[in-house]
Design a protein around this motif. Structure first.
Motif, PDB file in Angstrom:
ATOM      1  N   HIS A  83       0.865  -1.188   0.000  1.00 51.26           N
ATOM      2  CA  HIS A  83       0.000   0.000   0.000  1.00 51.26           C
ATOM      3  C   HIS A  83       0.896   1.230   0.000  1.00 51.26           C
ATOM      4  N   LYS A  84       1.305   1.604  -1.181  1.00 53.92           N
ATOM      5  CA  LYS A  84       2.250   2.710  -1.376  1.00 53.92           C
ATOM      6  C   LYS A  84       2.021   3.278  -2.759  1.00 53.92           C
ATOM      7  N   THR A  85       2.679   4.377  -3.045  1.00 55.20           N
ATOM      8  CA  THR A  85       2.547   4.979  -4.382  1.00 55.20           C
ATOM      9  C   THR A  85       3.218   4.107  -5.427  1.00 55.20           C
ATOM     10  N   GLU A  86       2.486   3.769  -6.459  1.00 61.52           N
ATOM     11  CA  GLU A  86       3.015   2.981  -7.574  1.00 61.52           C
ATOM     12  C   GLU A  86       2.744   3.729  -8.877  1.00 61.52           C
ATOM     13  N   LYS A  87       3.730   3.726  -9.755  1.00 60.91           N
ATOM     14  CA  LYS A  87       3.564   4.371 -11.047  1.00 60.91           C
ATOM     15  C   LYS A  87       3.047   3.369 -12.082  1.00 60.91           C
ATOM     16  N   PRO A  88       2.168   3.806 -12.973  1.00 56.28           N
ATOM     17  CA  PRO A  88       1.691   2.905 -14.038  1.00 56.28           C
ATOM     18  C   PRO A  88       2.842   2.508 -14.948  1.00 56.28           C
ATOM     19  N   LEU A  89       2.747   1.304 -15.500  1.00 57.14           N
ATOM     20  CA  LEU A  89       3.827   0.783 -16.333  1.00 57.14           C
ATOM     21  C   LEU A  89       3.841   1.407 -17.717  1.00 57.14           C
ATOM     22  N   ASN A  90       2.658   1.777 -18.235  1.00 63.07           N
ATOM     23  CA  ASN A  90       2.567   2.246 -19.612  1.00 63.07           C
ATOM     24  C   ASN A  90       1.264   3.017 -19.813  1.00 63.07           C
TER      25      ASN A  90
ATOM     26  N   ALA B 163      -2.757  -0.137  -5.901  1.00 64.78           N
ATOM     27  CA  ALA B 163      -2.062   1.126  -5.661  1.00 64.78           C
ATOM     28  C   ALA B 163      -2.155   2.041  -6.876  1.00 64.78           C
ATOM     29  N   VAL B 164      -1.998   1.480  -8.069  1.00 57.08           N
ATOM     30  CA  VAL B 164      -2.104   2.277  -9.297  1.00 57.08           C
ATOM     31  C   VAL B 164      -3.520   2.823  -9.452  1.00 57.08           C
ATOM     32  N   ALA B 165      -4.506   1.976  -9.195  1.00 56.68           N
ATOM     33  CA  ALA B 165      -5.906   2.400  -9.330  1.00 56.68           C
ATOM     34  C   ALA B 165      -6.238   3.533  -8.369  1.00 56.68           C
ATOM     35  N   PHE B 166      -5.809   3.432  -7.124  1.00 56.08           N
ATOM     36  CA  PHE B 166      -6.087   4.479  -6.138  1.00 56.08           C
ATOM     37  C   PHE B 166      -5.387   5.784  -6.510  1.00 56.08           C
ATOM     38  N   LYS B 167      -4.184   5.680  -7.015  1.00 57.24           N
ATOM     39  CA  LYS B 167      -3.409   6.890  -7.318  1.00 57.24           C
ATOM     40  C   LYS B 167      -3.926   7.594  -8.568  1.00 57.24           C
TER      41      LYS B 167
ATOM     42  N   ALA C 247      -5.435  -5.639  -6.432  1.00 54.47           N
ATOM     43  CA  ALA C 247      -4.693  -5.926  -5.204  1.00 54.47           C
ATOM     44  C   ALA C 247      -3.220  -5.657  -5.465  1.00 54.47           C
ATOM     45  N   GLY C 248      -2.495  -5.397  -4.384  1.00 53.42           N
ATOM     46  CA  GLY C 248      -1.070  -5.152  -4.544  1.00 53.42           C
ATOM     47  C   GLY C 248      -0.801  -3.949  -5.427  1.00 53.42           C
ATOM     48  N   ARG C 249       0.045  -4.120  -6.450  1.00 59.87           N
ATOM     49  CA  ARG C 249       0.449  -2.998  -7.283  1.00 59.87           C
ATOM     50  C   ARG C 249      -0.723  -2.410  -8.053  1.00 59.87           C
TER      51      ARG C 249
END
Length: 362
Positions: free
Chosen positions: A165-172, A238-242, A233-235
């Motif tokens: 549960h942290k900031t994750e950047k989208p891959l593409n 995090a991407v969806a929330f951000k 879930a997981g990454r």
């Protein structure tokens, strides 16, 4: 060898796995055992599909199947590990099952930690199971049972797992296009949740992440295109929330004074959270500075219309919410409190080192 065993589903981002992560952050080795025994792969979500739910019910109601597929499996694991603490997050075990398993773990303290609204606790049979301690995230039931029974009842909220549960950047760009939206909701789609949202503006882009548990009424068909039916879930969570401008946290009406886990997860991922208010929500976050709260349908519509166009204010609140969640609401902190209440601080590595240092001084 694991000192702590956790009885609960072990799929990605499950409550049991996040407890394991919190214990790991404390330097304590633990193992998760599935309540489905050898029935399904422990990391699978199959048990939560309609087919899986039916099969699970059949197994639990058929004594022979339950003994062969669940009881014997968990019994073997308990005997193998010889734990000093067992944490169950599964309310469907019978008192007889727990009693038999306790015989196999004479050194262990057994605790039950319930992560859901109390209206989902069923017939409350778990309360007559021989647990040493009961933990609930709902202050209401803690106060009632503390004053009206002799059970060891304690309040303990859920939290976030900073490892995921942290900031994750989208891959593409494909991920950006898929998850970017005006408003996101993570959780199962059921009528109460959609009714809350029925007066939202028609032109906003909504993403629902979760299973549709029931057929939507005709007047709510406008949400059909919003339902992704994905388990994030997981990454990906995090991407969806951000990437959502607003993360809508609709708390079940069964949350009397407690809060749900989504509140901690979404803030920890750096998302801006618009949540139902509650009588004790300020225990966790400062409304208006770390999250934003609403009560009525009109409150929700007004807040959505405002914050969709208030980028700077929204980002400032999201940053503050993330800092608060990562600082005060981690599973590591929750597990430290659980171990203190259970008088098991000695299994903490730093506690053992402190004791050795004290002995040297003496």
């Amino acid at each position: 060898m694991s000192k702590v065993l956790i009885l609960g589903p072990a799929y990605l981002d499950s409550f049991a796995n996040n407890i394991k992560a919190g214990l790991n952050d404390l330097g304590i080795e633990s193992t998760v055992l599935s309540p489905f025994g050898a029935s399904f792969r422990s990391e699978s979500l199959f048990a939560y599909t309609k087919t899986g739910a039916v099969l699970t019910e059949i197994i639990n109601r058929t004594n022979l199947l339950r003994r062969e597929l669940i009881d014997k499996y968990i019994s073997r694991q308990l005997s193998k590990f010889d734990p000093i603490l067992v944490i169950s997050v599964w309310s469907n075990f019978s008192s007889n099952q727990v009693e038999q398993w306790r015989i196999l773990t004479p050194k262990a303290k057994w605790v039950f930690w319930y992560p859901d609204a109390i209206v989902n606790l069923g017939s409350h049979q778990v309360l007559i199971s021989p647990y040493d301690h009961f933990f609930f995230k709902e202050p209401y039931i803690v106060e009632k049972l503390s004053s009206r029974t002799n059970l060891n009842i304690h309040f303990l909220a859920e939290g976030c797992n900073p490892k995921i549960h942290k900031t994750e950047k989208p891959l593409n760009d494909e991920e950006i296009n898929y998850y970017k939206c005006d408003l996101a909701v993570a959780g199962n789609i059921y009528p109460y949740r959609t009714l809350i949202m029925q007066d939202l503006p028609q032109d906003i882009h909504i993403n629902f992440y979760g299973n549709r548990s029931q057929q939507l009424p005709r007047e709510l068909n406008k949400f059909k295109n919003a339902i992704k039916c994905d388990y994030v879930a997981g990454r990906t969570k995090a991407v969806a929330f951000k990437l959502a401008k607003i993360n809508l946290n609709t708390m079940h009406y069964g949350e009397i004074r407690g809060v749900n886990v989504r509140l901690f997860e979404a803030t920890a991922c750096g998302g801006f959270v618009l949540s139902h208010s509650g009588p004790e929500i300020s225990r966790y976050f400062e409304p208006g500075k770390e999250i934003v709260t609403f009560e009525s349908i009109s409150d929700l519509r007004g807040a959505v219309e405002h914050y969709l166009h208030a980028d700077e204010e929204r980002n400032k609140i999201a940053i503050a919410g993330q800092e608060r969640s990562q600082k005060d609401h981690t599973f590591k902190i929750r597990l430290s409190e659980l171990l203190r209440i259970c008088e098991l601080n000695e299994i903490l590595p730093h506690e053992r080192n402190d004791n050795k240092n004290r002995e040297k001084l003496i």
